[in-house]
Design a protein around this motif. Structure first.
Motif, short mmCIF file in Angstrom:
data_model
loop_
_atom_site.label_atom_id
_atom_site.label_comp_id
_atom_site.label_asym_id
_atom_site.label_seq_id
_atom_site.Cartn_x
_atom_site.Cartn_y
_atom_site.Cartn_z
N LEU A 79 -0.98 6.86 -1.38
CA LEU A 79 -1.04 5.42 -1.59
C LEU A 79 -1.47 4.71 -0.31
CD1 LEU A 79 -0.49 3.76 -4.13
CD2 LEU A 79 1.82 3.33 -3.28
N GLY A 80 -0.89 5.12 0.80
CA GLY A 80 -1.23 4.51 2.08
C GLY A 80 -2.69 4.71 2.44
N LYS A 81 -3.19 5.92 2.21
CA LYS A 81 -4.60 6.20 2.53
C LYS A 81 -5.54 5.43 1.61
CE LYS A 81 -3.93 10.85 4.47
NZ LYS A 81 -4.19 12.30 4.28
N HIS A 82 -5.20 5.36 0.32
CA HIS A 82 -6.07 4.68 -0.63
C HIS A 82 -6.14 3.18 -0.36
CE1 HIS A 82 -8.19 4.44 -4.53
NE2 HIS A 82 -7.61 3.24 -4.62
N LEU A 83 -5.00 2.58 0.00
CA LEU A 83 -4.95 1.15 0.24
C LEU A 83 -5.24 0.78 1.69
CD1 LEU A 83 -1.71 0.36 -1.80
CD2 LEU A 83 -4.06 -0.05 -2.53
N ASN A 84 -5.41 1.81 2.53
CA ASN A 84 -5.61 1.60 3.97
C ASN A 84 -4.47 0.78 4.56
OD1 ASN A 84 -6.96 1.89 6.42
ND2 ASN A 84 -8.06 -0.04 6.18
N SER A 85 -3.25 1.09 4.12
CA SER A 85 -2.05 0.42 4.62
C SER A 85 -1.28 1.33 5.56
CB SER A 85 -1.14 0.00 3.45
OG SER A 85 -1.76 -0.97 2.65
#
Length: 405
Positions: A3-9
Motif C-alpha cells: 500500500l505504501g509503495k503504491h500510494l508513494n506514502s
C-alpha cells in the motif's frame, strides 16, 4: 508495504520510528526499546508527532502500521490532532494466524522474511541459512493474540465512520485490492456547511480531546492556541521571538501577538477549505471582539461545563514518571508497581491552588463570553467523552434553535 509503495506514502512503524538517525528522541527510544522491548506511551506518541511534522509526511502522507496498540495510545494520538482519514483492521481466525507465524523463517544476512508454505526460496543456499525468528512459537503467538483481542475492542470505538474490517484469510492480492479501494474513497461529511467550531471551557474540561475527535470525524483542522504559540517559538520565527520572553517568564502573551499567530494559521488553505476547531482562545469578551472584528467568526460555539470537584479529580491526580516520561492518573490509570509510584512527580500546574486560580479566572470571564456568543450551546462535560462528543456533534449537524423574542 504494498500500500505504501503504491500510494508513494511513508510507512511508519515502531521499528522505523526508532530507527531515525538524526533524532535525539529516536536515539533515546532505541536504548529504551533494546532494554525493555517496549516504549512508554508518551515517548511513542512524541516520536509519531515528530515524524509526522517532517516534510515528506506532510507532502506525501503516511500509513501508521501497528499503532495504536491500546486505547490509551489512541486517545493520546487523537489529542495531538493526528487524525487518519481511513482505518483498516485486518482480521483472520487465530488458528490461521498461529499457522502463519509458525512457518516464518528469516534470512540473517539480508533480513528477508520467508515462509515454509507460502514463500519458500528456490535457492538451496538461502534455504540452508534460514533461521526461526524469536517470538513465533505457538504459545508466544497465542499470548500476543490474547493481548491483541483484549485491546482492539477498546480501540475500535475511537474511529467511528472511518473504520473498515478486511478479512485477511484470503490471497494477499485480494486483501491489497480491497485496502487500496477503501483508502482511495473520500468520506462524505455530515456537516451541512464548512464548520468553524469554537470550544470553550475551563482547564480539565476535555476541550483538547473533543477537538481531536471533531477533527478526525469531519476533517477539520485542530487549532490549539497554546500549541500554536509554542510551535511559533520553536520555529524561531519573527512572531516566535516576540513570544519567547513571555512564555519563558510564564506571563500572558499580549492579545495582539496571539491574534497575529492565529490569523497566520486560520488563513492557510486547509483551514479555509476544510474548516477548523479552535480551543484555548478567546478567553474573554475583549479577545472575542478582537477575533470577530478581524473576520474570524465561528459558526458553532460550545461551552463545556464541568463541576470544580471533577476538574480537581481529573487534574490533581495526574503524575509523570521522570524516568520514562510516561503519564499516569492515580485513579484512572494508576502506576503498575509500587516502585514506579514512589518516583512519580506532579506538575506544579496541577496543584489544587493553581487549578483553582485558573478555573476562577475562566468563570469570571465566561458569562460575558457566553453573552457575546449569544447562540452558544452549553454541554455537560462531566460525562463519558463519547457522550459529550455526541452532544457536540448534534449541535454541528442540526440547525441552531431559533430564539423566541
Amino acid at each position: 508495504m504494498w500500500l505504501g509503495k503504491h500510494l508513494n506514502s511513508n510507512l511508519l512503524s515502531v521499528e522505523s520510528l526508532i530507527a531515525q538517525e538524526y533524532s535525539s528522541l529516536a536515539a533515546d527510544a532505541r536504548r529504551h526499546y533494546e532494554k525493555f522491548q517496549t516504549l512508554p506511551n508518551t515517548m511513542l506518541v512524541r516520536l509519531i508527532q515528530e515524524r509526522l511534522r517532517e516534510e515528506d509526511c506532510v507532502r506525501r502522507g503516511w500509513i501508521l502500521d501497528g499503532v495504536p496498540e491500546t486505547r490509551e495510545q489512541a486517545l493520546m494520538i487523537q489529542t495531538l490532532g493526528v487524525s487518519p482519514r481511513h482505518v483498516i483492521v485486518l482480521s483472520a481466525p487465530d488458528t490461521v494466524l498461529i499457522e502463519r507465524n509458525l512457518g516464518k523463517r528469516i534470512d540473517p544476512q539480508t533480513g528477508e522474511i520467508y515462509h515454509t508454505t507460502f514463500d519458500w526460496p528456490p535457492e538451496s543456499e538461502i534455504q540452508n541459512r534460514l533461521i526461526v525468528p524469536a517470538g513465533v512459537s505457538e504459545g508466544e503467538t497465542a499470548r500476543r493474540l490474547l493481548e491483541y483481542h483484549r485491546d482492539i475492542v477498546r480501540i475500535l470505538p475511537s474511529y467511528p465512520k472511518i473504520l473498515k474490517v478486511i478479512p485477511a484469510d484470503q490471497p494477499c492480492v485480494d486483501v491489497f485490492c480491497q485496502a487500496l479501494t477503501y483508502v482511495q474513497t473520500m468520506h462524505r461529511s455530515n456537516a451541512p456547511f464548512t464548520p468553524r467550531v469554537l470550544l470553550c471551557g475551563p482547564m480539565g474540561s476535555g476541550k483538547s480531546l473533543q477537538a481531536a475527535l471533531l477533527a478526525q470525524k469531519y476533517g477539520l483542522v485542530n487549532v490549539c492556541c497554546g500549541q500554536l504559540l509554542k510551535e511559533a517559538m520553536a520555529d524561531k520565527s519573527k512572531y516566535g521571538e516576540m513570544i519567547r520572553p513571555f512564555l519563558e517568564k510564564e506571563m500572558a502573551v499580549p492579545d495582539n501577538i496571539i491574534m497575529k499567530v492565529l490569523r497566520q494559521r486560520l488563513d492557510q488553505q486547509d483551514c479555509v477549505e476544510r474548516g477548523w476547531v479552535l480551543h484555548g482562545f478567546p478567553r474573554d469578551r475583549d479577545q472575542a471582539r478582537l477575533m470577530d472584528g478581524l473576520g474570524y467568526k465561528p459558526n458553532r460555539v460550545f461551552f463545556l461545563n464541568v463541576p470544580f470537584d471533577s476538574i480537581i479529580e481529573r487534574l490533581t491526580l495526574r503524575r509523570t514518571d521522570p524516568v520514562t516520561g510516561e503519564r499516569y492518573h492515580l485513579m484512572y490509570k494508576p502506576p503498575p508497581t509500587v516502585e514506579i509510584q514512589a518516583r512519580l512527580l506532579q506538575s506544579p500546574k496541577d496543584s489544587e491552588e493553581q487549578i483553582k486560580l485558573r478555573t476562577d479566572l475562566f468563570y469570571r470571564n465566561s458569562a460575558e463570553l457566553e453573552e457575546f456568543y449569544g447562540r452558544a450551546i452549553t454541554v455537560n462535560g462531566d460525562q463519558d467523552l463519547y457522550t459529550v462528543f455526541e452532544y457536540i456533534e448534534s449541535g454541528i449537524i442540526n440547525p441552531l434553535p431559533r430564539k423566541v423574542p
